[in-house]
Write a protein that holds these residues in place. Structure first.
Motif, PDB file in Angstrom:
ATOM      1  N   PRO A   1       0.792  -1.244   0.000  1.00 33.09           N
ATOM      2  CA  PRO A   1       0.000   0.000   0.000  1.00 33.09           C
ATOM      3  C   PRO A   1       0.816   1.281   0.000  1.00 33.09           C
ATOM      4  CG  PRO A   1      -0.158  -1.157   2.112  1.00 33.09           C
ATOM      5  CD  PRO A   1       0.481  -2.103   1.155  1.00 33.09           C
ATOM      6  N   GLY A   2       2.016   1.244   0.539  1.00 31.63           N
ATOM      7  CA  GLY A   2       2.823   2.457   0.595  1.00 31.63           C
ATOM      8  C   GLY A   2       3.878   2.563  -0.487  1.00 31.63           C
ATOM      9  N   ALA A   3       3.906   1.610  -1.418  1.00 31.76           N
ATOM     10  CA  ALA A   3       4.966   1.560  -2.422  1.00 31.76           C
ATOM     11  C   ALA A   3       4.721   2.529  -3.567  1.00 31.76           C
ATOM     12  CB  ALA A   3       5.089   0.144  -2.973  1.00 31.76           C
ATOM     13  N   SER A   4       5.800   2.873  -4.273  1.00 23.89           N
ATOM     14  CA  SER A   4       5.703   3.576  -5.552  1.00 23.89           C
ATOM     15  C   SER A   4       5.572   2.516  -6.642  1.00 23.89           C
ATOM     16  CB  SER A   4       6.953   4.420  -5.810  1.00 23.89           C
ATOM     17  OG  SER A   4       7.054   5.468  -4.880  1.00 23.89           O
ATOM     18  N   ILE A   5       4.590   2.668  -7.504  1.00 24.24           N
ATOM     19  CA  ILE A   5       4.383   1.698  -8.587  1.00 24.24           C
ATOM     20  C   ILE A   5       4.732   2.365  -9.911  1.00 24.24           C
ATOM     21  CG2 ILE A   5       2.695   0.308  -9.838  1.00 24.24           C
ATOM     22  CD1 ILE A   5       1.244  -0.163  -7.253  1.00 24.24           C
ATOM     23  N   LEU A   6       5.632   1.701 -10.661  1.00 23.30           N
ATOM     24  CA  LEU A   6       6.102   2.206 -11.943  1.00 23.30           C
ATOM     25  C   LEU A   6       5.668   1.225 -13.024  1.00 23.30           C
ATOM     26  CD1 LEU A   6       9.659   3.661 -12.594  1.00 23.30           C
ATOM     27  CD2 LEU A   6       8.446   2.332 -14.314  1.00 23.30           C
ATOM     28  N   LEU A   7       4.930   1.716 -14.018  1.00 22.47           N
ATOM     29  CA  LEU A   7       4.444   0.879 -15.112  1.00 22.47           C
ATOM     30  C   LEU A   7       5.258   1.171 -16.368  1.00 22.47           C
ATOM     31  CD1 LEU A   7       1.980  -1.144 -15.222  1.00 22.47           C
ATOM     32  CD2 LEU A   7       0.851   0.582 -16.610  1.00 22.47           C
ATOM     33  N   THR A   8       5.774   0.105 -16.981  1.00 20.64           N
ATOM     34  CA  THR A   8       6.525   0.251 -18.214  1.00 20.64           C
ATOM     35  C   THR A   8       6.139  -0.888 -19.163  1.00 20.64           C
ATOM     36  OG1 THR A   8       8.758   0.554 -19.133  1.00 20.64           O
ATOM     37  CG2 THR A   8       8.510  -1.096 -17.390  1.00 20.64           C
ATOM     38  N   GLY A   9       6.707  -0.899 -20.369  1.00 20.19           N
ATOM     39  CA  GLY A   9       6.420  -1.962 -21.315  1.00 20.19           C
ATOM     40  C   GLY A   9       5.324  -1.614 -22.308  1.00 20.19           C
ATOM     41  N   CYS A  10       4.891  -2.632 -23.055  1.00 24.74           N
ATOM     42  CA  CYS A  10       4.024  -2.418 -24.213  1.00 24.74           C
ATOM     43  C   CYS A  10       2.624  -1.929 -23.849  1.00 24.74           C
ATOM     44  CB  CYS A  10       3.936  -3.691 -25.047  1.00 24.74           C
ATOM     45  SG  CYS A  10       5.482  -4.116 -25.880  1.00 24.74           S
ATOM     46  N   PHE A  11       2.040  -2.450 -22.777  1.00 20.13           N
ATOM     47  CA  PHE A  11       0.716  -1.954 -22.368  1.00 20.13           C
ATOM     48  C   PHE A  11       0.790  -0.471 -22.034  1.00 20.13           C
ATOM     49  CE2 PHE A  11      -2.339  -0.812 -19.087  1.00 20.13           C
ATOM     50  CZ  PHE A  11      -3.544  -1.245 -19.640  1.00 20.13           C
ATOM     51  N   ALA A  12       1.814  -0.084 -21.282  1.00 12.95           N
ATOM     52  CA  ALA A  12       1.976   1.317 -20.920  1.00 12.95           C
ATOM     53  C   ALA A  12       2.200   2.197 -22.151  1.00 12.95           C
ATOM     54  CB  ALA A  12       3.137   1.470 -19.938  1.00 12.95           C
ATOM     55  N   GLN A  13       2.864   1.645 -23.174  1.00 13.34           N
ATOM     56  CA  GLN A  13       3.135   2.406 -24.387  1.00 13.34           C
ATOM     57  C   GLN A  13       1.877   2.610 -25.226  1.00 13.34           C
ATOM     58  OE1 GLN A  13       6.119   3.688 -25.298  1.00 13.34           O
ATOM     59  NE2 GLN A  13       5.350   4.553 -27.217  1.00 13.34           N
ATOM     60  N   ILE A  14       1.092   1.534 -25.389  1.00 11.96           N
ATOM     61  CA  ILE A  14      -0.043   1.552 -26.306  1.00 11.96           C
ATOM     62  C   ILE A  14      -1.298   2.143 -25.670  1.00 11.96           C
ATOM     63  CG2 ILE A  14      -1.627   0.033 -27.594  1.00 11.96           C
ATOM     64  CD1 ILE A  14       1.013   0.437 -28.966  1.00 11.96           C
ATOM     65  N   HIS A  15      -1.406   2.077 -24.350  1.00 13.37           N
ATOM     66  CA  HIS A  15      -2.648   2.486 -23.685  1.00 13.37           C
ATOM     67  C   HIS A  15      -2.435   3.623 -22.682  1.00 13.37           C
ATOM     68  CE1 HIS A  15      -4.763  -0.937 -25.393  1.00 13.37           C
ATOM     69  NE2 HIS A  15      -3.778  -1.714 -24.999  1.00 13.37           N
ATOM     70  N   PRO A  16      -1.888   4.766 -23.104  1.00 14.10           N
ATOM     71  CA  PRO A  16      -1.769   5.879 -22.150  1.00 14.10           C
ATOM     72  C   PRO A  16      -3.130   6.367 -21.659  1.00 14.10           C
ATOM     73  CG  PRO A  16      -1.352   6.630 -24.393  1.00 14.10           C
ATOM     74  CD  PRO A  16      -1.403   5.132 -24.447  1.00 14.10           C
ATOM     75  N   ASP A  17      -4.182   6.072 -22.444  1.00 10.68           N
ATOM     76  CA  ASP A  17      -5.536   6.444 -22.045  1.00 10.68           C
ATOM     77  C   ASP A  17      -6.012   5.682 -20.816  1.00 10.68           C
ATOM     78  OD1 ASP A  17      -5.315   4.248 -23.905  1.00 10.68           O
ATOM     79  OD2 ASP A  17      -7.498   4.120 -23.870  1.00 10.68           O
ATOM     80  N   ALA A  18      -5.300   4.619 -20.441  1.00  6.30           N
ATOM     81  CA  ALA A  18      -5.700   3.824 -19.285  1.00  6.30           C
ATOM     82  C   ALA A  18      -5.242   4.431 -17.961  1.00  6.30           C
ATOM     83  CB  ALA A  18      -5.153   2.399 -19.419  1.00  6.30           C
ATOM     84  N   LYS A  19      -4.475   5.504 -18.022  1.00  9.41           N
ATOM     85  CA  LYS A  19      -3.953   6.101 -16.789  1.00  9.41           C
ATOM     86  C   LYS A  19      -5.065   6.458 -15.808  1.00  9.41           C
ATOM     87  CE  LYS A  19       0.241   8.174 -18.772  1.00  9.41           C
ATOM     88  NZ  LYS A  19       0.974   9.435 -19.048  1.00  9.41           N
ATOM     89  N   ALA A  20      -6.143   7.016 -16.331  1.00  7.22           N
ATOM     90  CA  ALA A  20      -7.235   7.442 -15.453  1.00  7.22           C
ATOM     91  C   ALA A  20      -7.892   6.264 -14.749  1.00  7.22           C
ATOM     92  CB  ALA A  20      -8.278   8.216 -16.256  1.00  7.22           C
ATOM     93  N   LYS A  21      -7.828   5.080 -15.398  1.00  6.56           N
ATOM     94  CA  LYS A  21      -8.459   3.897 -14.820  1.00  6.56           C
ATOM     95  C   LYS A  21      -7.515   3.112 -13.915  1.00  6.56           C
ATOM     96  CE  LYS A  21     -11.555   3.344 -18.788  1.00  6.56           C
ATOM     97  NZ  LYS A  21     -11.986   2.453 -19.910  1.00  6.56           N
ATOM     98  N   LEU A  22      -6.257   3.538 -13.855  1.00 11.85           N
ATOM     99  CA  LEU A  22      -5.271   2.873 -13.008  1.00 11.85           C
ATOM    100  C   LEU A  22      -4.593   3.912 -12.100  1.00 11.85           C
ATOM    101  CD1 LEU A  22      -3.626   0.367 -15.528  1.00 11.85           C
ATOM    102  CD2 LEU A  22      -5.117  -0.213 -13.600  1.00 11.85           C
ATOM    103  N   PRO A  23      -5.353   4.503 -11.171  1.00 11.01           N
ATOM    104  CA  PRO A  23      -4.763   5.520 -10.287  1.00 11.01           C
ATOM    105  C   PRO A  23      -3.707   4.940  -9.356  1.00 11.01           C
ATOM    106  CG  PRO A  23      -6.952   4.889  -9.522  1.00 11.01           C
ATOM    107  CD  PRO A  23      -6.762   4.235 -10.866  1.00 11.01           C
ATOM    108  N   GLU A  24      -3.626   3.601  -9.291  1.00 10.54           N
ATOM    109  CA  GLU A  24      -2.613   2.981  -8.440  1.00 10.54           C
ATOM    110  C   GLU A  24      -1.198   3.237  -8.946  1.00 10.54           C
ATOM    111  OE1 GLU A  24      -6.364   0.402  -8.494  1.00 10.54           O
ATOM    112  OE2 GLU A  24      -5.072   1.396  -9.967  1.00 10.54           O
TER     113      GLU A  24
END
Length: 430
Positions: free
Chosen positions: A70-93
């Motif tokens: 719960p207290g960690a910093s989460i960093l998203l990388t890779g192909c999903f992150a590249q192709i779906h920047p529109d998903a940011k709003a749905k992944l506030p984590e």
């Protein structure tokens, strides 16, 4: 006190190689690397977007990471992150969204998160990074990107054009990995058969394998997926001639119907694919051949599907990776209106999986009585057994001690056990 970082990976062998690079950069920034099951201050999720299921798995992994840390910093990388920047709003984590990036470019982000942590080692090998990820096989990335334009595939949109790593860097990495204890190098990338093509080389992959054999002394070399049109006579000859090259090739097919292959924008027909596989089987003794197959591609008729089954049934292909067609945003086929019904896709996948089971069983039964070279990767102390992967890409279990993990052993296969083999005795250490 150093902050703890874990890397979670979804997808292909190229992603696992990228994750190892992220680990090396994180160690350089001063992090302690911990397994995914342990609490972490930073969770890096290296993602895939090749199918709807991959997208779903990535989202689920983000949410699980937040629940467990719960207290960690989460960093998203890779192909999903590249192709779906529109998903940011749905992944506030997610705290940091990086897309497909070179691991070195994550350095400033990681160092900022690490704060006043002391600098770590900058000389970590691919093998050492793989150990921190829990892998005994070392994924050595030789290229990235793809020059193909398959109508269903989103990967070129995420990864760009094919780019080859320099031969000098690859040799340096291979020698360092072997020196640190690596016993298997998996040459991987998005389209490994194109290695060297961006530099005008026509036999780049075959030459690279030959050079690596000359520059190393005992590590075995495995090729990840190679497209059929890049499996040349020279490559077959190199694999056949050297015992340190694994007798295993994964050759994507996707369909056995010429009509479907043409719509997929694949650069071969079923007859040409069959000729390549036949040449591999004839030229490499004991080779284990796998194939990718897509079920329910748009417009695939019952006749098209039956042709795929017929072609596969008659080929020396020993296992299948089966995928139901999944439309990917931004690809040509995503806009087609003749998608196949989900129930039909499910039925076709089941049929192909039954064929896969038959082929796997036949290959395994043919291995009984043979002596196999096994890289020991795990131990079951309760049962007194170790298990690992043979050179021809079969899981093998046999009696042994935990100290053998990471070593190559010669094992005689005595019986088929589940989806793998069981050997009742170790013949000798390699």
């Amino acid at each position: 006190m150093r902050k703890r970082l874990t890397v979670l990976t979804v997808g292909c062998k190229a992603n696992f190689a990228d994750s190892a690079s992220i680990v090396r950069e994180a160690v350089s920034a001063g992090f302690e690397i911990v397994p995914g099951a342990r609490p972490a201050d930073v969770v890096v999720i290296n993602t895939c977007t090749v199918t709807h299921r991959a997208d779903r798995d990535c989202r689920a992994l983000v949410r699980r990471a937040r629940r467990e840390n719960p207290g960690a910093s989460i960093l998203l990388t890779g192909c999903f992150a590249q192709i779906h920047p529109d998903a940011k709003a749905k992944l506030p984590e997610v705290d940091h969204w990086a897309g497909v990036v070179d691991a070195a470019s994550l350095g400033p982000v990681l160092r900022k998160i690490a704060g006043d942590a002391h600098e770590g080692s900058r000389g970590m090998s691919e093998f050492a990074a793989s150990l921190l990820l829990g892998h005994r096989r070392t994924f050595l990335k030789i290229q990235d990107g793809c020059d193909f334009n398959c109508s269903y595939c989103v990967v070129p949109l995420a990864r760009g054009k094919s780019r080859s790593r320099s031969e000098k860097d690859i040799i340096k990495a291979a020698v360092a990995a072997e020196s640190d204890g690596a016993r298997e190098l998996v040459l991987t990338g998005i389209h490994v058969g194109l290695y060297g093509a961006d530099r005008g080389e026509s036999e780049g992959l075959a030459r690279l394998v030959s050079v690596l054999l000359a520059e190393t002394g005992q590590v075995r070399i495995r090729l990840s997926s190679v497209e059929p049109m890049e499996i040349t006579d020279a490559l077959v000859d190199v694999i056949a001639a050297h015992p340190r090259v694994c007798r295993h090739l994964h050759i994507p097919m996707q369909s056995g119907s010429d009509r479907t292959l043409e719509r997929m924008r694949r650069p071969y027909g079923a007859r040409r694919y069959a000729a390549v596989v036949g040449n591999v089987a004839a030229g490499i003794h004991g080779v284990h051949v796998g194939a990718d197959v897509i079920a329910g591609f748009p417009g695939e008729t019952d006749a098209d599907f039956e042709e795929t089954v017929r072609v596969l049934d008659g080929l020396p292909v020993h296992y299948l990776h089966v995928f139901p067609y999944s439309p990917r945003p931004g690809t040509e086929s995503a806009g087609w209106r003749d998608d196949v019904a989900a129930s039909v896709k499910k039925e076709r996948v089941s049929r192909l999986l039954r064929l896969d089971g038959e082929k796997r069983k036949g290959y395994l039964q043919a291995q009984v009585g043979k002596e196999l070279e096994v890289l020991v990767e795990s131990a079951d102390r309760d049962r007194g057994e170790v298990s690992g992967t043979s050179g021809n890409y079969v899981e093998v279990r046999f009696p042994g001690e935990g100290r053998e993990i990471g070593e190559l052993a010669r094992v005689r296969a005595e019986s088929v056990r589940g989806k793998g083999l069981y050997g009742n005795r170790e013949v000798r250490n390699v």
